[in-house]
Scaffold this motif. Structure first.
Motif, PDB file in Angstrom:
ATOM      1  N   SER A 143       0.818  -1.211   0.000  1.00 49.74           N
ATOM      2  CA  SER A 143       0.000   0.000   0.000  1.00 49.74           C
ATOM      3  C   SER A 143       0.853   1.263   0.000  1.00 49.74           C
ATOM      4  O   SER A 143       0.340   2.360  -0.194  1.00 49.74           O
ATOM      5  CB  SER A 143      -0.962   0.008   1.199  1.00 49.74           C
TER       6      SER A 143
ATOM      7  N   ASP B 129      -4.872  -0.725   1.866  1.00 46.91           N
ATOM      8  CA  ASP B 129      -5.429  -2.053   1.616  1.00 46.91           C
ATOM      9  C   ASP B 129      -6.605  -2.287   2.553  1.00 46.91           C
ATOM     10  O   ASP B 129      -6.671  -1.746   3.652  1.00 46.91           O
ATOM     11  CB  ASP B 129      -4.367  -3.153   1.742  1.00 46.91           C
TER      12      ASP B 129
ATOM     13  N   MET C 274      -7.380  -3.433  -2.869  1.00 41.52           N
ATOM     14  CA  MET C 274      -6.652  -2.192  -2.612  1.00 41.52           C
ATOM     15  C   MET C 274      -7.518  -1.034  -3.073  1.00 41.52           C
ATOM     16  O   MET C 274      -8.115  -1.087  -4.161  1.00 41.52           O
ATOM     17  CB  MET C 274      -5.332  -2.172  -3.383  1.00 41.52           C
TER      18      MET C 274
END
Length: 327
Positions: free
Chosen positions: A74, A216, A270
């Protein structure tokens, strides 16, 4: 308190408030919606994250690797190593540990990550296996992406489909219960979602394109993650329910169990904020790499809301994940 993540107000009042000593090398510290810590190492930074697996029984070895490596992704960086702590209940066998480690090794190899250390013990402090992993990545300081960078006007893009991880866990751990109402084919397809739990590929690709922010989706599900991203960046969120991809298997399982797929743990998904001039490039990049993605909303001023049939509903801070209502 309820089972699940500590509520955000208690995180701020008790956890974060008591972390008072600061060092100048730390660039990103604990915060709502922030997935990783980032430490300055000159031209590069060290990106770190840690996560436990407590809500699953089957596939715990694989999940433990993917969940924490997803946090590293992320930030737009590829994880390189994982440290693993295994706390196993009395009665655990050598075969049990062997199975967990084989699954963990397989998952690590699939994303080019090495298990570089950790700890394992048998303890009566737990009644089922708990695994905590800490993932580490390295990144150029200039390429750093965090949850705090979302800007007004950005598009919100999500990968894959809501409730992904939770669906796989429920199908595996509640198979006998679900078989009374759902076909074997649907359950098997849902269990297969576990193969899609890594977001390392899309995180690295999005980092290369240059997104404003990434987060995420874990406990609290998609709506919880959207709230956290908005909170971290101090912006409003406007998301459109009809644009959120949800697999039919997820909808069927959630209907039988009377839970909300948008509030179900969703590792493998995500969310990212990207400027409109890069939106098409990002979507084209995902399509070229066979990654499902959809534009589901935008970053706005003001409130964090979801539009359902034209009616606005305010997003709230995530509470206990829907998974814990049935497991």
């Amino acid at each position: 308190m309820k089972v699940g993540k500590v509520p955000t107000e208690i995180l701020e009042e008790v956890i974060f408030k008591n972390i008072q000593h600061k060092r100048p090398e730390v660039l990103v510290r604990p915060g709502i919606g922030e997935d990783c810590a980032v430490v300055d190492f000159g031209e590069n930074v060290c990106v770190m994250s840690t996560d436990p697996i407590t809500g699953a029984i089957k596939d715990i070895g694989s999940l433990s690797i993917h969940v924490t490596c997803n946090d590293i992704a992320s930030n737009g960086v590829e994880p390189l190593g994982v440290m693993m702590t295994i706390l196993a209940p009395v009665g655990t066998t050598k075969e049990d540990l062997n199975y967990v480690m084989q699954e963990a090794n397989k998952a690590a190899a699939s994303i080019n990550v090495e298990i570089i250390g950790g700890h394992s013990e048998i303890t009566d402090a737990v009644n089922r296996m708990v695994i905590t992993t800490t993932a580490i990545g390295r990144q150029k300081k200039s390429d750093l992406v965090t949850s705090k960078g979302a800007k007004i006007g950005d598009s919100i893009i999500m990968t894959k489909h809501a409730g992904l991880e939770g669906t796989a866990i429920l199908a595996a751990d509640l198979e006998e219960r679900l078989e009374k109402s759902i076909s074997h084919e649907v359950i098997e397809t849902a269990k297969g979602f576990a193969k899609k739990i890594s977001v390392v590929k899309e995180g690295v690709l999005a980092g290369a394109v240059g997104v404003s922010s990434m987060h995420d989706v874990t406990e609290g599900g998609l709506l919880g993650a959207l709230w956290e991203l908005g909170e971290a960046s101090d912006v409003g969120i406007e998301v459109y329910e009809e644009k959120i991809p949800v697999a039919p298997e997820t909808l069927e399982i959630c209907e039988v169990l009377s839970i909300d797929p948008f509030k179900l743990i969703s590792s493998g998904v995500m969310i990212m904020a990207v400027s409109q001039d890069k939106e098409n490039l990002l979507l084209e990049t995902f399509e070229k790499n066979k990654i499902e993605a959809a534009v589901i909303g935008r970053i706005v001023e003001g409130e964090k809301v979801i539009l359902r049939g034209g009616i606005k509903k305010v997003l709230e801070a995530p509470e206990a994940d829907e998974l814990y209502k049935v497991i």
